[in-house]
Design a protein around this motif. Structure first.
Motif, short mmCIF file in Angstrom:
data_model
loop_
_atom_site.label_atom_id
_atom_site.label_comp_id
_atom_site.label_asym_id
_atom_site.label_seq_id
_atom_site.Cartn_x
_atom_site.Cartn_y
_atom_site.Cartn_z
N ASP A 11 -130.84 -27.59 -2.52
CA ASP A 11 -129.94 -28.66 -2.99
C ASP A 11 -128.46 -28.04 -3.25
N ASN A 12 -128.37 -26.72 -3.18
CA ASN A 12 -127.14 -26.07 -3.69
C ASN A 12 -126.81 -25.26 -2.54
N LEU A 13 -127.16 -25.46 -1.47
CA LEU A 13 -126.95 -24.62 -0.23
C LEU A 13 -125.60 -24.49 0.17
N TYR A 14 -124.72 -25.68 -0.16
CA TYR A 14 -123.19 -25.55 0.10
C TYR A 14 -122.62 -24.26 -0.63
N ARG A 15 -123.00 -23.74 -1.89
CA ARG A 15 -122.58 -22.80 -2.49
C ARG A 15 -122.68 -21.58 -1.93
N LEU A 16 -123.22 -21.44 -0.99
CA LEU A 16 -123.29 -19.87 -0.24
C LEU A 16 -121.91 -19.89 0.70
N GLN A 71 -125.72 -30.91 6.40
CA GLN A 71 -124.83 -31.93 5.85
C GLN A 71 -124.01 -30.96 4.63
N GLN A 72 -124.74 -29.83 4.22
CA GLN A 72 -124.11 -28.82 3.29
C GLN A 72 -123.43 -27.66 3.95
N GLY A 73 -123.57 -27.68 5.46
CA GLY A 73 -122.52 -26.86 6.07
C GLY A 73 -123.45 -25.64 6.73
N ALA A 74 -124.63 -25.84 6.98
CA ALA A 74 -125.46 -24.83 7.78
C ALA A 74 -125.04 -24.96 9.15
N SER A 75 -124.67 -23.92 9.95
CA SER A 75 -124.26 -24.06 11.06
C SER A 75 -125.13 -23.75 12.35
N ILE A 76 -126.33 -23.16 11.77
CA ILE A 76 -127.74 -22.96 12.70
C ILE A 76 -128.87 -23.29 11.87
N VAL A 77 -129.78 -23.94 12.71
CA VAL A 77 -131.10 -24.40 12.03
C VAL A 77 -131.97 -23.63 12.90
N MET A 107 -124.19 -32.28 -2.58
CA MET A 107 -122.97 -32.38 -1.87
C MET A 107 -123.08 -32.46 -0.31
N GLN A 108 -122.11 -33.16 0.64
CA GLN A 108 -122.00 -33.14 1.76
C GLN A 108 -120.76 -32.90 2.23
N LEU A 109 -120.43 -31.96 3.13
CA LEU A 109 -119.23 -31.62 3.77
C LEU A 109 -118.92 -32.58 4.84
N LYS A 110 -117.50 -32.87 5.05
CA LYS A 110 -117.16 -33.59 5.89
C LYS A 110 -117.44 -33.21 7.37
N SER A 111 -117.37 -31.65 7.57
CA SER A 111 -117.43 -31.04 8.79
C SER A 111 -118.06 -29.85 8.41
N LEU A 112 -118.37 -28.91 9.58
CA LEU A 112 -118.89 -27.59 9.41
C LEU A 112 -117.79 -27.04 9.39
N PRO A 113 -117.71 -25.77 8.76
CA PRO A 113 -116.86 -24.71 8.86
C PRO A 113 -116.37 -24.29 10.08
N ILE A 145 -120.13 -27.00 15.19
CA ILE A 145 -121.08 -27.88 16.07
C ILE A 145 -122.36 -27.38 15.37
N PRO A 146 -123.45 -28.02 15.12
CA PRO A 146 -124.83 -27.57 14.48
C PRO A 146 -125.45 -27.08 15.80
N GLN A 147 -125.89 -25.75 15.62
CA GLN A 147 -126.72 -25.05 16.85
C GLN A 147 -128.11 -25.07 16.44
N VAL A 148 -128.90 -25.34 17.38
CA VAL A 148 -130.47 -25.33 17.23
C VAL A 148 -130.99 -23.92 17.70
N MET A 149 -131.58 -23.28 16.81
CA MET A 149 -132.47 -22.20 17.34
C MET A 149 -133.86 -22.32 17.48
N GLY A 150 -134.24 -22.23 18.55
CA GLY A 150 -135.97 -22.63 18.70
C GLY A 150 -136.72 -21.36 18.42
N ILE A 151 -137.70 -21.67 17.79
CA ILE A 151 -138.60 -20.43 17.47
C ILE A 151 -139.52 -20.25 18.33
N LEU A 152 -139.53 -18.70 18.74
CA LEU A 152 -140.58 -18.48 19.89
C LEU A 152 -141.37 -17.30 19.32
#
Length: 289
Positions: free
Chosen positions: A209-214, A256-262, A1-7, A22-29
């Motif tokens: 594959d089912n992340l959108y369900r969260l 694409q499934q709606g995660a706002s932060i990676v 499933m692909q969302l048209k936009s993030l929540p 807007i997708p936010q990038v969290m850098g690992i330190l």
């Protein structure tokens, strides 16, 4: 499933609004000697600051500082050990225009980190340590509740699920309820399915594959699969540093499934992929207003 936009969600960090549509990038330190991918590389303050500056310039809006490795089989560090590793780095980075997240399960560590200038509590144990719930409520900061079973030393033996997606969601619901019952505000909660924690390769793939369900839980989602072992298994890359393309692909699929932060090691590559995704989203909006 692909969302048209993030929540359309946001979090507030010490008065600063972070737009999660807007997708936010969290850098690992990681300021640890034994993290699975970059252990020992940034234990000195000057090297850690330089790495953080690099990630900020590459597109990271959040820097996640960790003083305890949570790789499978990792040993317990202790509060004083974490404090010695984390607090000097927080103080050094607090003057930069970036949100600081602290990867810890220890209430004392996050309390001192917030006093030093940190903004977000990223807890892989989802506030299960003694007094963690009460501390989270008192601090009134964004909290990332991650799904995990057991401890790093035992989690691999607990990777048994009837339905991994339903089970992860049900267990996250319990942690959310405990947090809210203790006084954690609804708008401060972010959820993380915990890729790689008490999950085998098939569990991780099914969950991704089912992340959108969260989204049924009603909270912003963080996805952290950067260089994880299951990415290496799928891409046949034994060395963690070779798992960049697989990690970026997985994170883009989670967005694409709606995660706002990676949460990522490879900020530059991930930011480039997100720019392409954003441009395609803009084009789709213009085509179908």
């Amino acid at each position: 499933m692909q969302l048209k936009s993030l929540p359309k969600k946001q979090i507030i960090c010490n008065g600063r609004v972070i737009d999660l549509s807007i997708p936010q990038v969290m850098g690992i330190l990681n300021v640890t000697p034994d993290s699975f991918s970059d252990g020992g590389e940034y234990t000195q303050i000057d090297l850690a600051v330089r790495k953080a500056q690099e990630m900020i310039s590459q597109g990271a809006t959040i820097i996640d500082i960790g003083g305890e490795s949570t790789r499978p089989g990792a040993s317990y560090v202790g509060v004083q050990g974490e404090l010695a590793r984390v607090i000097p780095i927080v103080k050094a980075l607090a003057k930069y225009d970036v949100i600081l997240s602290i990867d810890t399960s220890e209430p004392e560590v996050i309390k001192q980190a917030v006093e030093a200038g940190a903004h977000i509590w990223n807890d892989v144990r989802a506030l299960s340590r003694p007094f963690a719930l009460e501390t989270a409520a008192a601090l009134n900061i964004p909290i990332i509740l991650m799904h995990m079973r057991g401890e790093p030393t035992t989690m691999n033996q607990l990777a048994q699920y009837g339905d991994v997606v339903n089970d992860v969601m049900d267990e996250l619901k319990l942690r959310i309820k405990d947090a809210k019952d203790t006084g954690v505000r609804d708008e401060n909660i972010i959820i993380d399915p915990g890729f790689g924690f008490a999950k085998d390769v098939n569990h991780n793939i099914t969950l991704l594959d089912n992340l959108y369900r969260l989204h049924e839980l009603g909270y912003p989602i963080l996805a952290g699969l950067s260089r994880k072992r299951f990415v290496g298994t799928v891409t046949e890359c034994q060395n963690a540093s070779e798992r960049v393309i697989g990690s970026v692909s997985g994170h883009l699929f989670s967005i694409q499934q709606g995660a706002s932060i990676v949460r990522v090691h490879d900020v530059k590559e991930t930011s480039q992929a997100i720019k392409m995704w954003n441009k395609l989203q803009d084009a789709a909006t213009c085509r179908n207003p």
